[in-house]
Design a protein around this motif. Structure first.
Motif, mmCIF file in Angstrom:
data_model
loop_
_atom_site.group_PDB
_atom_site.id
_atom_site.type_symbol
_atom_site.label_atom_id
_atom_site.label_comp_id
_atom_site.label_asym_id
_atom_site.label_seq_id
_atom_site.Cartn_x
_atom_site.Cartn_y
_atom_site.Cartn_z
ATOM 1 N N ASP A 140 -126.529 -9.267 11.048
ATOM 2 C CA ASP A 140 -126.247 -8.362 9.945
ATOM 3 C C ASP A 140 -127.418 -8.330 8.963
ATOM 4 O O ASP A 140 -127.880 -9.370 8.501
ATOM 5 N N THR A 141 -127.917 -7.131 8.668
ATOM 6 C CA THR A 141 -129.151 -6.997 7.900
ATOM 7 C C THR A 141 -129.040 -7.579 6.501
ATOM 8 O O THR A 141 -129.900 -8.355 6.067
ATOM 9 N N MET A 142 -128.012 -7.192 5.759
ATOM 10 C CA MET A 142 -127.887 -7.660 4.382
ATOM 11 C C MET A 142 -127.579 -9.153 4.328
ATOM 12 O O MET A 142 -128.076 -9.870 3.450
ATOM 13 N N ALA A 143 -126.779 -9.634 5.269
ATOM 14 C CA ALA A 143 -126.520 -11.080 5.333
ATOM 15 C C ALA A 143 -127.802 -11.820 5.679
ATOM 16 O O ALA A 143 -128.081 -12.901 5.153
ATOM 17 N N GLY A 144 -128.609 -11.226 6.580
ATOM 18 C CA GLY A 144 -129.881 -11.837 6.940
ATOM 19 C C GLY A 144 -130.842 -11.881 5.770
ATOM 20 O O GLY A 144 -131.547 -12.877 5.570
ATOM 21 N N LEU A 145 -130.876 -10.819 4.965
ATOM 22 C CA LEU A 145 -131.733 -10.798 3.777
ATOM 23 C C LEU A 145 -131.289 -11.871 2.787
ATOM 24 O O LEU A 145 -132.133 -12.559 2.193
ATOM 25 N N HIS A 146 -129.987 -12.029 2.637
ATOM 26 C CA HIS A 146 -129.460 -13.058 1.742
ATOM 27 C C HIS A 146 -129.888 -14.445 2.202
ATOM 28 O O HIS A 146 -130.271 -15.302 1.402
ATOM 29 N N GLY A 147 -129.856 -14.675 3.526
ATOM 30 C CA GLY A 147 -130.272 -15.971 4.060
ATOM 31 C C GLY A 147 -131.746 -16.245 3.842
ATOM 32 O O GLY A 147 -132.144 -17.370 3.543
ATOM 33 N N ILE A 148 -132.571 -15.215 3.974
ATOM 34 C CA ILE A 148 -134.011 -15.375 3.781
ATOM 35 C C ILE A 148 -134.335 -15.680 2.318
ATOM 36 O O ILE A 148 -135.196 -16.507 2.014
ATOM 37 N N LEU A 149 -133.640 -15.002 1.407
ATOM 38 C CA LEU A 149 -133.923 -15.169 -0.017
ATOM 39 C C LEU A 149 -133.374 -16.459 -0.595
ATOM 40 O O LEU A 149 -133.851 -16.929 -1.631
ATOM 41 N N GLY A 150 -132.366 -17.016 0.050
ATOM 42 C CA GLY A 150 -131.754 -18.224 -0.496
ATOM 43 C C GLY A 150 -130.529 -17.880 -1.330
ATOM 44 O O GLY A 150 -130.325 -16.720 -1.715
ATOM 45 N N PRO A 151 -129.697 -18.868 -1.638
ATOM 46 C CA PRO A 151 -128.409 -18.598 -2.299
ATOM 47 C C PRO A 151 -128.515 -17.946 -3.672
ATOM 48 O O PRO A 151 -127.755 -17.022 -3.969
ATOM 49 N N ILE A 152 -129.448 -18.401 -4.517
ATOM 50 C CA ILE A 152 -129.518 -17.865 -5.882
ATOM 51 C C ILE A 152 -130.209 -16.508 -5.916
ATOM 52 O O ILE A 152 -129.654 -15.520 -6.409
ATOM 53 N N LEU A 153 -131.441 -16.457 -5.370
ATOM 54 C CA LEU A 153 -132.166 -15.192 -5.370
ATOM 55 C C LEU A 153 -131.439 -14.153 -4.525
ATOM 56 O O LEU A 153 -131.380 -12.974 -4.886
ATOM 57 N N GLY A 154 -130.863 -14.587 -3.418
ATOM 58 C CA GLY A 154 -130.114 -13.670 -2.563
ATOM 59 C C GLY A 154 -128.926 -13.073 -3.296
ATOM 60 O O GLY A 154 -128.615 -11.891 -3.146
ATOM 61 N N LEU A 155 -128.255 -13.906 -4.097
ATOM 62 C CA LEU A 155 -127.126 -13.424 -4.890
ATOM 63 C C LEU A 155 -127.575 -12.340 -5.868
ATOM 64 O O LEU A 155 -126.957 -11.279 -5.979
ATOM 65 N N VAL A 156 -128.669 -12.617 -6.578
ATOM 66 C CA VAL A 156 -129.176 -11.660 -7.567
ATOM 67 C C VAL A 156 -129.562 -10.341 -6.897
ATOM 68 O O VAL A 156 -129.187 -9.258 -7.368
ATOM 69 N N VAL A 157 -130.303 -10.422 -5.794
ATOM 70 C CA VAL A 157 -130.801 -9.219 -5.126
ATOM 71 C C VAL A 157 -129.657 -8.383 -4.577
ATOM 72 O O VAL A 157 -129.582 -7.166 -4.796
#
Length: 473
Positions: free
Chosen positions: A268-285
């Motif tokens: 899943d693209t958005m889930a994958g982006l969240h994993g790459i960014l990490g929990p905090i930055l991924g949450l914000v983005v």
């Protein structure tokens, strides 16, 4: 001046589908740039870009090339439509009456409404999905309704607030996208898979076509925003502001999507982006993506309301819809969009890809007819008041030549189509390579020029340079 502008943000827009008076014209090219730059700052753009390396299986470099080339080419046609706004001062779909006649244009307007509502629903689904990626227990239906409510509030106030919110979203998400690219480049999985995939011409041309159709799907409503630009000085700015804003942001986010799709190996693209960014930055983005997509969706809602009013006005001659009619129409369209989003969410990916393909085949002939008529045949000379005439005025109710070209243009593409549900014989012989968009564009443009030159009565030619009479009351 600043105080006046701020106060207007939260005033209900009174203009509807009537021509924008010269004393109400305002705006600059950089404002159009930020509108269209912000319009594409959504998860939907990222997910669409991931198609290149996931569904189509292309390596990264060919994916980037197809994305850039597709948007650059499609953006030219889209921006040429935007340049018509300052000159005519009316919504794009109402201006279609100059080519297809007052009643004939209703067919094109109906297609545009379906397109707007489709993109509106798609953005609702993706926005809600971005949140459920972070909070798996969240109710997606509630999120879809909440995102629609936010869109309605913004669209209800009208042009000025829609423009300002979209500009703000461009700044916020634009910065976060750059951060996302940095995080992606620091991710080992990205570089480890950068050469993965297999090049194929069908895949490359399919992604090229997606870029072209992405830009052309904006063509039916870019003038809805550029129509507020000054008539004498706004044409060039409308072209470049719209072109650079829309092409830059859409290509940028699709490249991000293609890169993420490669790094997460088709997950899943958005889930994958969240994993790459990490929990905090991924949450914000992802939260910012969802909020900007929900608020920016007001662009689709606002323009779909103008199209719907144009369609109704076609069959209620003499009616001039105002703010109340626009608000009621917006409520109805939001309800329809929410209904579609709630029922389509379970099978979104395949449905959306098919949706893009269909839009391409339908929009190409309309765009070709409009651009040829405006720039080659009439040289931008239209009697705007005649668009509102009960009998269609000099453009008639049904312009047989333009409608004939439209249907011929659609039919000419059928043998060349390559879609998930149908592949034409020529496309099948070419191993699935889809050049239908090119065939449709060429056939429609050449056919319309031929009819306009050889049988001008079939397109009810107005005389270039004819003074534009005052709008009938």
């Amino acid at each position: 001046m600043s105080t006046k502008q701020k106060s207007r943000l939260f005033e209900i827009e009174q203009e509807s589908i009537a021509p924008i008076p010269e004393n109400a014209r305002h705006g600059k090219a950089r404002e159009l740039f930020t509108i269209w730059f912000g319009m594409n700052m959504t998860p939907l753009t990222v997910v669409t870009g991931a198609t290149a390396t996931t569904l189509l299986g292309l390596p990264l470099l060919p994916s980037i090339l197809a994305i850039l080339l597709g948007h650059a080419l499609g953006g030219i046609g889209m921006a040429l439509h935007a340049a018509q706004g300052p000159a005519l001062g009316v919504p794009q779909m109402l201006q279609a009456r100059g080519q297809f006649g007052s009643k004939g244009a209703s067919l094109i307007v109906a297609v545009a409404i379906v397109m707007f509502v489709g993109y509106f629903s798609s953005n609702l689904i993706i926005s809600a999905h971005s949140i459920t990626t972070l909070v798996p227990g969240a109710n997606s239906s509630v999120l879809i309704i909440g995102c629609a409510a936010l869109s309605f509030v913004i669209a209800a106030f009208g042009y000025n607030l829609v423009r300002k919110v979209t500009q703000l979203g461009a700044v916020i998400v634009g910065a976060l996208v750059l951060v996302s690219f940095v995080a992606l480049f620091l991710n080992g999985d990205f570089w480890g898979n950068v050469t993965a995939g297999t090049f194929s011409w069908p895949g490359f041309l399919a992604m090229l076509a997606i870029g072209i159709v992405w830009q052309l799907t904006y063509a039916p409503y870019v003038s809805d925003y550029s129509r507020y630009m000054p008539a004498k000085s706004g044409t060039k700015g409308a072209f470049w502001g719209t072109y650079l804003g829309c092409v830059t942001s859409s290509a940028l986010l699709m490249v991000l999507g293609a890169s993420v799709g490669l790094a997460v190996k088709g997950a899943d693209t958005m889930a994958g982006l969240h994993g790459i960014l990490g929990p905090i930055l991924g949450l914000v983005v992802l939260v910012c993506f969802a909020l900007v997509a929900a608020s920016g969706n007001a662009v689709n809602a606002y323009c779909s309301a103008l199209c719907a009013l144009t369609l109704v006005e076609t069959f209620r001659s003499g009616w001039r819809p105002g703010a109340k009619a626009r608000l009621v129409t917006s409520v109805v369209l939001h309800l329809v969009g929410v209904g579609l989003a709630l029922t389509a969410a379970t099978n979104f990916a395949s449905s959306y890809f098919s949706f893009l393909s269909i839009l391409l085949y339908v929009l190409i002939p309309w765009s070709a007819v409009n651009l040829v008529d405006y720039y080659i045949i009439r040289h931008g000379s239209y009697a705007v008041s005649e668009f509102y005439a009960a009998d269609g005025g000099r453009y008639g109710r049904w312009n047989a030549g333009a409608l004939l070209v439209f249907f011929v243009g659609v039919a000419a593409q059928i043998p060349f189509m390559s879609t998930p549900f149908y592949t034409g014989p020529v496309a099948r012989a070419m191993n699935g390579i889809d050049i239908a968009w090119f065939v449709g564009l060429t056939v429609s443009a050449v056919a319309y020029i031929a009819i306009a030159k050889l049988a001008p009565a079939m397109v009810r030619m107005a005389i270039p340079g004819t003074p534009v009479p005052a709008l009938r009351k």
